[in-house]
Design an enzyme around this catalytic site. Structure first.
Site, PDB file in Angstrom:
ATOM      1  N   ARG A  45       0.799  -1.234   0.000  1.00 19.23           N
ATOM      2  CA  ARG A  45       0.000   0.000   0.000  1.00 19.23           C
ATOM      3  C   ARG A  45       0.825   1.273   0.000  1.00 19.23           C
ATOM      4  NH1 ARG A  45      -5.354  -1.215   3.325  1.00 19.23           N
ATOM      5  NH2 ARG A  45      -5.643   1.025   3.370  1.00 19.23           N
ATOM      6  N   LYS A 142       0.413 -20.498   5.547  1.00 18.72           N
ATOM      7  CA  LYS A 142      -0.551 -20.548   6.631  1.00 18.72           C
ATOM      8  C   LYS A 142      -0.590 -19.218   7.371  1.00 18.72           C
ATOM      9  CE  LYS A 142       1.097 -21.741  10.940  1.00 18.72           C
ATOM     10  NZ  LYS A 142       2.411 -21.235  11.272  1.00 18.72           N
ATOM     11  N   HIS A 172       6.945 -23.844   6.109  1.00 16.35           N
ATOM     12  CA  HIS A 172       8.368 -23.492   6.027  1.00 16.35           C
ATOM     13  C   HIS A 172       9.271 -24.566   6.641  1.00 16.35           C
ATOM     14  CE1 HIS A 172       8.060 -21.915  10.180  1.00 16.35           C
ATOM     15  NE2 HIS A 172       9.368 -21.974  10.217  1.00 16.35           N
ATOM     16  N   LYS A 176      13.402 -26.438   5.518  1.00 17.19           N
ATOM     17  CA  LYS A 176      14.592 -26.541   6.368  1.00 17.19           C
ATOM     18  C   LYS A 176      15.474 -27.685   5.883  1.00 17.19           C
ATOM     19  CE  LYS A 176      12.292 -24.840  10.543  1.00 17.19           C
ATOM     20  NZ  LYS A 176      12.972 -23.766  11.223  1.00 17.19           N
ATOM     21  N   GLU A 210       9.879 -23.997  21.902  1.00 14.58           N
ATOM     22  CA  GLU A 210      10.387 -22.639  21.672  1.00 14.58           C
ATOM     23  C   GLU A 210      10.521 -21.926  22.998  1.00 14.58           C
ATOM     24  OE1 GLU A 210       8.697 -20.603  17.997  1.00 14.58           O
ATOM     25  OE2 GLU A 210       7.005 -21.762  18.722  1.00 14.58           O
ATOM     26  N   ASP A 229      -1.564 -23.588  15.160  1.00  9.37           N
ATOM     27  CA  ASP A 229      -0.371 -22.873  14.710  1.00  9.37           C
ATOM     28  C   ASP A 229       0.779 -23.825  14.367  1.00  9.37           C
ATOM     29  OD1 ASP A 229       1.165 -20.424  14.319  1.00  9.37           O
ATOM     30  OD2 ASP A 229       2.211 -20.895  16.174  1.00  9.37           O
ATOM     31  N   HIS A 234       3.370 -28.037  10.923  1.00 13.03           N
ATOM     32  CA  HIS A 234       4.764 -28.466  11.087  1.00 13.03           C
ATOM     33  C   HIS A 234       4.902 -29.858  11.729  1.00 13.03           C
ATOM     34  CE1 HIS A 234       5.245 -24.376  10.013  1.00 13.03           C
ATOM     35  NE2 HIS A 234       5.206 -23.851  11.211  1.00 13.03           N
TER      36      HIS A 234
END
Ligand code: BG6
Length: 483
Positions: A45, A142, A172, A176, A210, A229, A234
């Site tokens: 934008r 996603k 993603h 890897k 994490e 998520d 994954h």
């Protein structure tokens, strides 16, 4: 399909584009891997000239590349860049794009790095000016919906214009290097296959831990939670790579067929089993990464919520190879360490001839992050003299991939591989629509079950390995998490 003449990034000034997409394209170009004629168009934008946009992009790439930034490589890369300002919900923006893409032989690949609420408007906008048909292609990431139903709505809207083989759904993790190495480990070595089944394997653990919290993404995360998520994509992709049958080749269709069979073989978890087979948690205040951190409910202004920031599950793949073998899945925010690890635990020896301490089962431990390594624990004789025979202890055969590939200059960004594969028209490392559907089906049933039974997350202090229920989940079967 010819390689595209243009790569267009919608949301070109957003976080993903800055941190991942432009640096990845820059590195691919610096390594001579982009087609010569490929132009790169940023669309967003903000009103910017091409020169202003290039200047911004240079800042992002410099920051990410650090010592690997080369003025010469940048100069050459920046010549590919241009910018198309516009609101993606306004028809006029697409006319600007048509002008920009004039003469792009081989068509264009569009990367939607925007809010998912814009996916359908963008596809429609592209269609309105004739840009949404082959050879043009679409890359989406996603969250594609937040349930099987909403995912299907978005995929159907996309499919009205882009055929499946021109739609690249990104997970993603599949980009890897370490995840791709799972394919090499399983199918490039004859050693494992005879043992890779219920007769030799006792159970499998997949952990993605994490230390980070929600990092300014509360708005998104609170609607999703760890299951949508991380597990739906994954973790289930990792499970597929561990559990799939050996494919006959590496073609996209062959690989996807094998993965989808695994997802369809996942045994649904019934409402009555949820307490026993799943554990949801939400972090409270604690210490993570050496810092005192707030509770999830205190993030971003403190809204009480039932969203899980941790989840553990016990899955079963109902087929001949895996019947009776638990696959434990676990992922969470604010865990004590960041690591992604797959543990294959083998069965006990059928009869022990040693009288000392009990034997430990062999474990194949594949660490994907932060440093890749493969280790195999085996029982060894301790070199001591003791009355009454042998003393044994588990020791590891270790392969550190960091040491093995010391000469490699830099760790690649997962997106480099994925962008290159899409540009080369290879969908092997992307998620086919039926895979996404099958994964949602399994996950939806659990999420809906939690709602039906009123099962809420229980708390765990930030910096711990999750709620008590996660430990009970494995201990119930006589197993324990590898930590
Ligand atoms: C993303 C999730 O898909 O993966 C994030 O949305 C998560 O919540 C991230 O932090 C983890 O990715 P990585 O590559 O850091 O393991």
């Amino acid at each position: 399909m010819a390689t595209p003449g243009a790569f267009v990034i919608f949301g070109a000034t957003g976080d993903l584009a800055r941190r991942m997409l432009f640096p990845s394209l820059y590195f691919l170009d610096a390594d001579g891997l982009l087609p010569d004629r490929l132009r790169i168009v940023g669309a967003a934008r903000s009103v910017l000239t091409d020169a202003e946009f290039r200047k911004q992009a240079e800042g992002w790439v410099r920051e990410r590349a650090g010592a690997f930034f080369s003025e010469k490589a940048w100069e050459s890369f920046s010549k590919r860049l241009s910018y198309a300002a516009g609101d993606s919900t306004a028809p006029a923006s697409y006319k600007v794009l048509v002008e920009k893409l004039k003469g792009a032989e081989g068509g264009a690949l569009f990367y939607l790095s925007t809010s998912p609420t814009l996916y359908i408007p963008i596809v429609k906008g592209l269609a309105s000016v004739g840009l949404a048909s082959p050879p043009n292609g679409l890359m989406v990431e996603k969250p594609i919906g937040n349930s099987g139903r909403t995912c299907d709505q978005i995929n159907s809207a996309i499919a009205e214009h882009f055929p499946e083989n021109r739609t690249f759904r990104i997970d993603h993790y599949l980009g890897k290097e370490t995840v791709q190495n799972l394919i090499a480990l399983r199918f490039g070595n004859a050693l494992f296959e005879p043992l890779w089944n219920r007769y030799s394997i006792d159970h499998v653990q997949i952990t993605v831990a994490e230390t980070l919290g929600v990092e300014g993404r509360f708005g998104y995360y609170n609607d999703y939670g760890a299951t949508r998520d991380m597990v739906q994509n994954h973790l289930l992709q990792l499970l597929c790579l561990i559990a799939m049958e050996p494919p006959s080749d590496m073609r996209a269709g062959t690989m996807h067929d094998e993965k989808v069979k695994v997802l369809r073989a996942l045994r649904p978890i019934r409402d009555s089993e949820l307490l026993e087979k799943t554990a949801r948690g939400q972090y409270t205040r604690g210490v993570a990464d050496g810092k005192t951190v707030p509770a999830y409910a205190e993030e971003e202004g403190g809204k009480p919520s039932d969203t899980e920031t941790f989840v553990a599950m016990c899955a079963h793949v109902d087929n001949w190879r895996w019947a009776g073998v638990p696959f434990y899945l676990r992922t969470g925010k604010r865990m004590p360490i960041r690591h992604s690890q797959i543990v294959i635990e083998f069965r006990d020896v059928p009869h022990s001839i040693f009288t000392g301490a009990p034997l430990m089962p062999n474990r194949l431990i594949i660490t994907l992050q932060p440093e890749e390594s493969i280790s195999l624990t085996i029982m060894n004789k301790t070199p001591t003299l003791s009355q009454g025979g042998y003393e044994l202890q588990p020791l590891s055969l270790n392969l550190s991939l960091l040491d093995a590939f010391k000469g490699e200059k830099r760790r690649r960004i997962a997106y480099e591989r994925l962008l290159l594969e899409a540009i080369s028209d290879n969908s092997t490392l992307f998620v086919r629509r039926d895979e996404a559907d099958a994964a949602w089906l399994w996950v939806d049933r659990i999420i809906e079950g939690w709602a039906r039974t009123g099962l809420k997350p229980t708390s765990y202090p930030a910096g711990s390995w999750g709620p008590a229920g996660a430990f009970a989940l494995t201990e119930r079967n006589g197993h324990s998490w590898h930590e």
